[in-house]
Design a protein around this motif. Structure first.
Motif, short mmCIF file in Angstrom:
data_model
loop_
_atom_site.label_atom_id
_atom_site.label_comp_id
_atom_site.label_asym_id
_atom_site.label_seq_id
_atom_site.Cartn_x
_atom_site.Cartn_y
_atom_site.Cartn_z
N ASP A 1 0.83 -1.20 0.00
CA ASP A 1 0.00 0.00 0.00
C ASP A 1 0.86 1.25 0.00
OD1 ASP A 1 -2.38 -1.43 0.00
OD2 ASP A 1 -2.46 -1.55 2.18
N ALA A 2 2.16 1.06 0.08
CA ALA A 2 3.13 2.16 -0.04
C ALA A 2 4.31 1.65 -0.86
CB ALA A 2 3.61 2.61 1.34
N ASP A 3 5.02 2.60 -1.48
CA ASP A 3 6.20 2.25 -2.27
C ASP A 3 7.48 2.28 -1.43
OD1 ASP A 3 4.72 2.16 -4.82
OD2 ASP A 3 4.51 4.33 -4.51
N PHE A 4 7.47 3.14 -0.42
CA PHE A 4 8.64 3.31 0.43
C PHE A 4 8.19 3.61 1.86
CE2 PHE A 4 10.00 4.68 -3.81
CZ PHE A 4 11.17 3.96 -3.99
N VAL A 5 9.11 3.39 2.81
CA VAL A 5 8.96 3.86 4.18
C VAL A 5 10.13 4.76 4.49
CG1 VAL A 5 9.19 3.17 6.61
CG2 VAL A 5 7.61 1.95 5.13
N VAL A 6 9.86 5.88 5.17
CA VAL A 6 10.92 6.70 5.73
C VAL A 6 10.94 6.43 7.23
CG1 VAL A 6 11.72 9.05 6.19
CG2 VAL A 6 10.77 8.47 3.95
N MET A 7 12.07 5.93 7.73
CA MET A 7 12.14 5.49 9.13
C MET A 7 13.36 6.07 9.83
SD MET A 7 12.36 1.57 10.61
CE MET A 7 10.65 1.15 10.22
N ALA A 8 13.14 6.78 10.93
CA ALA A 8 14.26 7.29 11.74
C ALA A 8 15.04 6.11 12.30
CB ALA A 8 13.73 8.17 12.86
N ILE A 9 16.38 6.23 12.29
CA ILE A 9 17.21 5.15 12.79
C ILE A 9 18.18 5.63 13.87
CG2 ILE A 9 19.10 5.31 11.11
CD1 ILE A 9 17.37 2.06 12.35
N GLU A 10 18.54 6.91 13.86
CA GLU A 10 19.42 7.42 14.92
C GLU A 10 19.32 8.93 15.02
OE1 GLU A 10 23.82 7.59 13.85
OE2 GLU A 10 23.09 6.18 12.36
N ASN A 11 19.54 9.42 16.22
CA ASN A 11 19.58 10.86 16.48
C ASN A 11 20.91 11.19 17.13
OD1 ASN A 11 18.97 13.09 18.82
ND2 ASN A 11 17.94 13.60 16.91
N SER A 12 21.47 12.33 16.79
CA SER A 12 22.80 12.69 17.28
C SER A 12 22.84 12.92 18.78
CB SER A 12 23.31 13.94 16.55
OG SER A 12 22.41 15.02 16.71
N ILE A 13 21.69 13.12 19.41
CA ILE A 13 21.63 13.29 20.86
C ILE A 13 21.05 12.05 21.55
CG2 ILE A 13 20.58 14.63 22.74
CD1 ILE A 13 20.65 17.05 20.91
N ALA A 14 19.92 11.57 21.04
CA ALA A 14 19.21 10.46 21.70
C ALA A 14 19.79 9.09 21.35
CB ALA A 14 17.73 10.50 21.33
N GLY A 15 20.60 9.00 20.29
CA GLY A 15 21.21 7.73 19.91
C GLY A 15 20.35 6.93 18.94
N SER A 16 20.63 5.62 18.86
CA SER A 16 19.96 4.75 17.89
C SER A 16 18.57 4.36 18.37
CB SER A 16 20.78 3.48 17.66
OG SER A 16 22.02 3.77 17.07
N LEU A 17 17.67 4.18 17.40
CA LEU A 17 16.33 3.64 17.68
C LEU A 17 16.41 2.13 17.48
CD1 LEU A 17 15.90 6.72 16.77
CD2 LEU A 17 13.53 6.05 16.41
N LEU A 18 16.79 1.44 18.53
CA LEU A 18 17.13 0.02 18.41
C LEU A 18 15.99 -0.85 17.88
CD1 LEU A 18 19.29 -0.48 21.63
CD2 LEU A 18 20.05 -0.03 19.30
N PRO A 19 14.73 -0.65 18.31
CA PRO A 19 13.66 -1.52 17.78
C PRO A 19 13.51 -1.45 16.27
CG PRO A 19 12.90 -0.32 19.74
CD PRO A 19 14.22 0.28 19.34
N ASN A 20 13.93 -0.33 15.67
CA ASN A 20 13.76 -0.21 14.22
C ASN A 20 14.72 -1.11 13.45
OD1 ASN A 20 11.76 1.57 14.76
ND2 ASN A 20 12.78 3.40 13.99
N TYR A 21 15.90 -1.38 14.02
CA TYR A 21 16.79 -2.35 13.39
C TYR A 21 16.11 -3.71 13.30
CZ TYR A 21 20.95 0.65 13.55
OH TYR A 21 21.86 1.66 13.34
N THR A 22 15.44 -4.10 14.39
CA THR A 22 14.75 -5.39 14.41
C THR A 22 13.62 -5.44 13.40
OG1 THR A 22 15.29 -5.63 16.76
CG2 THR A 22 13.53 -7.03 15.89
N LEU A 23 12.87 -4.34 13.28
CA LEU A 23 11.78 -4.29 12.29
C LEU A 23 12.30 -4.48 10.88
CD1 LEU A 23 9.56 -1.31 13.58
CD2 LEU A 23 8.89 -3.72 13.40
N ILE A 24 13.37 -3.78 10.53
CA ILE A 24 13.92 -3.88 9.17
C ILE A 24 14.36 -5.31 8.88
CG2 ILE A 24 15.71 -3.07 7.60
CD1 ILE A 24 15.74 -0.43 9.26
N ARG A 25 15.02 -5.94 9.88
CA ARG A 25 15.48 -7.32 9.68
C ARG A 25 14.32 -8.30 9.62
NH1 ARG A 25 17.51 -8.38 14.30
NH2 ARG A 25 16.03 -10.00 14.84
#
Length: 277
Positions: free
Chosen positions: A48-72
């Motif tokens: 239903d979409a062609d692409f997803v834009v997903m935040a993966i890291e912030n220079s202050i807050a660090g990595s969004l770890l659950p998103n790595y698992t989602l992509i995998r």
């Protein structure tokens, strides 16, 4: 007639995810609002979409770890990246004066990134929300005259709010990296110079360093390494790495050699480096 690109984002229109989508694809796209990162993946999986834009890291807050698992887990392909400066503004309904305000609302990470500003106004009650743009929209929809939102300039413009204080983030060099995901891993007809890879190594002395030395020995630059425990397996970890190269032959060599010393080796995406902030 050119088909409109459909891009799934976490949050609503004028969120930072939509701003990142505009920066990567241009504004002539159709954004699909989703309540969670998992929902964006479900939308992409159903095509239903062609692409997803997903935040993966912030220079202050660090990595969004659950998103790595989602992509995998969804086995999506990373097909690009975009860096977005995070500029946070204080906004309210037209005519509202700051001294009349009692509440401030935003995403908890955005609030933390403005902590120095709010240390000066301890009387303000903080109300956390799941999305910065949604806070701006709520002020407009409910006519809240005692509340300010922290969001981006896009949200102020879309929801008709006045910015009463600009750039209230504590660190002016704050940025977020977003990944561009697509459903299949078919190769694009483009020159690539960056890859995101995931693998495991045996739990033996020097196992990880042996793999990392392969990159160094072949002039391939390791730009990020992130470890995450393997669910249900003590002392087992996934290693997520980003690598860059100038010579494509060097990249081909390190992949071939790394396969000998790793298990569950997965190229999550090959794409063009884009580190412009």
């Amino acid at each position: 007639m050119k088909k409109e690109i459909r891009v799934a984002i976490q949050g609503i229109k004028a969120s930072f995810h939509e701003e990142a989508a505009f920066k990567f694809f241009g504004t002539d796209i159709h954004t699909i609002e989703c309540n969670s990162f998992k929902e964006t993946c479900e939308v992409l999986e159903k095509k239903d979409a062609d692409f997803v834009v997903m935040a993966i890291e912030n220079s202050i807050a660090g990595s969004l770890l659950p998103n790595y698992t989602l992509i995998r887990d969804y086995n999506f392909a990373i097909t690009g990246e975009v860096y977005l400066p995070i500029q946070l503004h204080l906004m309210a309904l037209p005519g509202v004066k700051f001294e009349e305000v009692k509440f401030v609302t935003s995403h908890p990470i955005a609030i933390r990134q403005c902590i120095d500003f709010f240390d000066e106004y301890p009387h303000l009650k903080v109300v956390e929300s799941s999305d910065t743009a949604a806070c701006a929209k709520k002020i407009r929809d409910e006519g809240l005259t005692d509340t300010v939102a922290i969001a981006n300039a896009l949200a102020a413009e879309l929801y008709g709010l006045n910015i009463i204080e600009r750039r209230i983030e504590s660190n002016k060099k704050n940025y977020t990296r977003f990944l561009i995901l697509k459903n299949d891993k078919s190769e694009d007809d483009k020159t690539i110079n960056k890859a995101s890879i995931c693998f495991q190594v045996s739990n033996r002395v020097g196992a990880l360093s042996k793999v990392l030395n392969i990159f160094a020995d072949n002039n391939v630059n390791l730009t990020k390494i992130q470890s995450m425990p393997v669910l249900g397996k003590r002392n087992d970890y996934y290693f997520y790495i980003d690598i860059e190269w100038i010579n494509m032959d060097n990249y081909d060599t390190v992949v071939r050699k790394a396969l000998k010393y790793t298990v569950n080796f997965n190229i999550m995406g090959e794409y063009i480096k884009n580190d412009k902030v």
